[in-house]
Design a protein around this motif. Structure first.
Motif, PDB file in Angstrom:
ATOM      1  N   UNK A 303       0.826  -1.209   0.000  1.00 44.20           N
ATOM      2  CA  UNK A 303       0.000   0.000   0.000  1.00 44.20           C
ATOM      3  C   UNK A 303       0.863   1.263   0.000  1.00 44.20           C
ATOM      4  N   UNK A 304       1.956   1.238   0.738  1.00 39.66           N
ATOM      5  CA  UNK A 304       2.817   2.420   0.834  1.00 39.66           C
ATOM      6  C   UNK A 304       3.601   2.689  -0.443  1.00 39.66           C
ATOM      7  N   UNK A 305       4.108   1.629  -1.075  1.00 41.73           N
ATOM      8  CA  UNK A 305       5.086   1.812  -2.153  1.00 41.73           C
ATOM      9  C   UNK A 305       4.496   1.810  -3.555  1.00 41.73           C
ATOM     10  N   UNK A 306       3.256   1.400  -3.722  1.00 39.60           N
ATOM     11  CA  UNK A 306       2.762   1.223  -5.090  1.00 39.60           C
ATOM     12  C   UNK A 306       2.633   2.543  -5.853  1.00 39.60           C
ATOM     13  N   UNK A 307       2.316   3.636  -5.161  1.00 40.95           N
ATOM     14  CA  UNK A 307       2.207   4.913  -5.874  1.00 40.95           C
ATOM     15  C   UNK A 307       3.586   5.438  -6.291  1.00 40.95           C
ATOM     16  N   UNK A 308       4.626   5.056  -5.553  1.00 41.08           N
ATOM     17  CA  UNK A 308       5.979   5.458  -5.949  1.00 41.08           C
ATOM     18  C   UNK A 308       6.385   4.700  -7.218  1.00 41.08           C
TER      19      UNK A 308
END
Length: 386
Positions: A303-308
């Motif tokens: 959830x934290x890294x997917x937008x990066x």
């Protein structure tokens, strides 16, 4: 959405909850990949891509509501199924473990979000302006460098409330205290809705905050009976599909579900499905897919890294013109695979080590001393002074 460890001996046996977390994280990622990358393409030229984007966008948002319901279910279940007495130590243990699970991974991902913004051309002032203390400590739902982290601010609000309740409430009165909080929270929302109050603080003005209490109610029902498992799952799926259809019909007009609608269309179904699947598993009638459980393990990092990863994909479109012509479905698969690899690395190298640090801290002499009311390393003298 966050991982959890409270009452691990009890909650760890309900694999369906972890599988649901995995599915929710997976669909949130797919939604962002499909909708937030300038892929609202001309439907007359890219019919398949347009359909995929709208379909994932209409259903994927429900993952956030499932996260909120799961948090309410798991936290309340872990507390009411174990013996505890109200104390500063117990409440601090809860808060420290939650903090070490949430903040280290979040802070590193926030730095990753800042780095990706620089790669995409933002100047240093943009980074400085958006790396505020409110963003760093999740005291706002507007986190520009990591937009999806708005949900963590709501999670922290719920955790702080649980911290206060555990400090003062016995096990027998825990649910009553939670109920009073829920009624107060709902009353503020209703008074705001009719313009009697004008409170704008995000956790007091968004109906989605009530989804945590839906999870609490699902947990209480789960402990009482499992006889309504199948009707609950069917009802939840019907309402969720109804909400997805409504959402799908609005996406073509740049619209979506309002917060209050999300509570009904996604929050209530989320609680019903959580109750139903966990009850079926307890009755031995359901076993979740192993791969979904393993994705659930790394769901927080995912959830934290997917937008990066998504931001880097945009950069590749700029740098490699051929990549820009790759079909949206292929791009989604590529980003999903990379995100899963990064999430697994983050889980093993960031989450797990800090989880152990938090657990060790909770067993330290300084925290144990709070129970006895004496300073650490101070010998206890039971003799009377002369």
């Amino acid at each position: 959405m966050t991982p959890d460890n409270c009452g691990a001996k009890v909650i760890g046996k309900i694999e369906s909850l972890q599988a649901l977390r995995g599915f929710a994280a997976f669909f949130v990622c797919l939604m962002h990949f499909a909708m937030d990358n300038d892929w609202n393409v001309d439907s007359s030229h890219h019919k398949n891509s347009y359909f995929v984007a709208r379909l994932l966008g209409s259903f994927g948002a429900s993952g956030v509501d499932i996260f909120f319901c799961l948090s309410g279910f798991i936290i309340s279940h872990s507390i009411i199924t174990r013996d505890y007495t109200p104390s500063i130590r117990n409440s601090l243990t809860f808060l420290i473990k939650r903090a070490f699970r949430i903040f280290p991974a979040y802070w590193i991902a926030l730095l990753g979000g800042g780095a990706s913004s620089q790669i995409l051309g933002a100047d240093f002032n943009f980074l400085k302006d958006n790396m505020s203390l409110r963003s760093i400590f999740l005291m706002t739902n507007k986190i520009t460098l990591l937009p999806q982290a708005w949900t963590l601010a709501y999670e922290m609000w719920f955790y702080i409330g649980i911290f206060l309740i555990v400090s003062i409430s016995h096990k027998k009165t825990f649910l009553y205290s939670l109920s009073i909080w829920a009624v107060c929270q709902a009353s503020i929302l209703i008074l705001n809705r009719f313009n009697i109050l004008h409170i704008t603080y995000f956790t007091l003005s968004n109906p989605q905050i009530m989804e945590f209490f839906l999870g609490v109610f699902a947990s209480w029902t789960f402990l009482k009976t499992g006889r309504y498992a199948v009707p609950s799952i069917i009802s939840g799926l019907v309402i969720a599909i109804w909400g997805s259809v409504v959402c799908y019909s609005r996406l073509g007009h740049n619209g979506s579900l309002f917060d209050g609608e999300r509570f009904f269309f996604f929050g209530i179904p989320g609680a019903l499905i959580i109750y139903g699947l966990s009850s079926l598993e307890r009755l031995g009638k359901f076993s979740p897919p192993v791969i979904a459980c393993r994705i659930g393990d790394i769901s927080y990092s995912l959830y934290l890294w997917h937008t990066i990863i998504m931001a880097l994909s945009i950069y590749f479109i700029w740098v490699f013109p051929l990549y820009a012509h790759v079909d949206i479905s292929i791009k989604i698969i590529l980003m999903m695979v990379v995100s899963l690899i990064v999430a697994l690395t983050s889980f093993r190298c960031i989450e797990l080590p800090f989880i152990k640090i938090g657990e060790s801290l909770c067993k330290s002499d300084a925290l144990n001393a709070l129970r006895s009311g004496r300073l650490p390393n101070t010998p206890t003298n039971t003799s009377r002074p002369h």
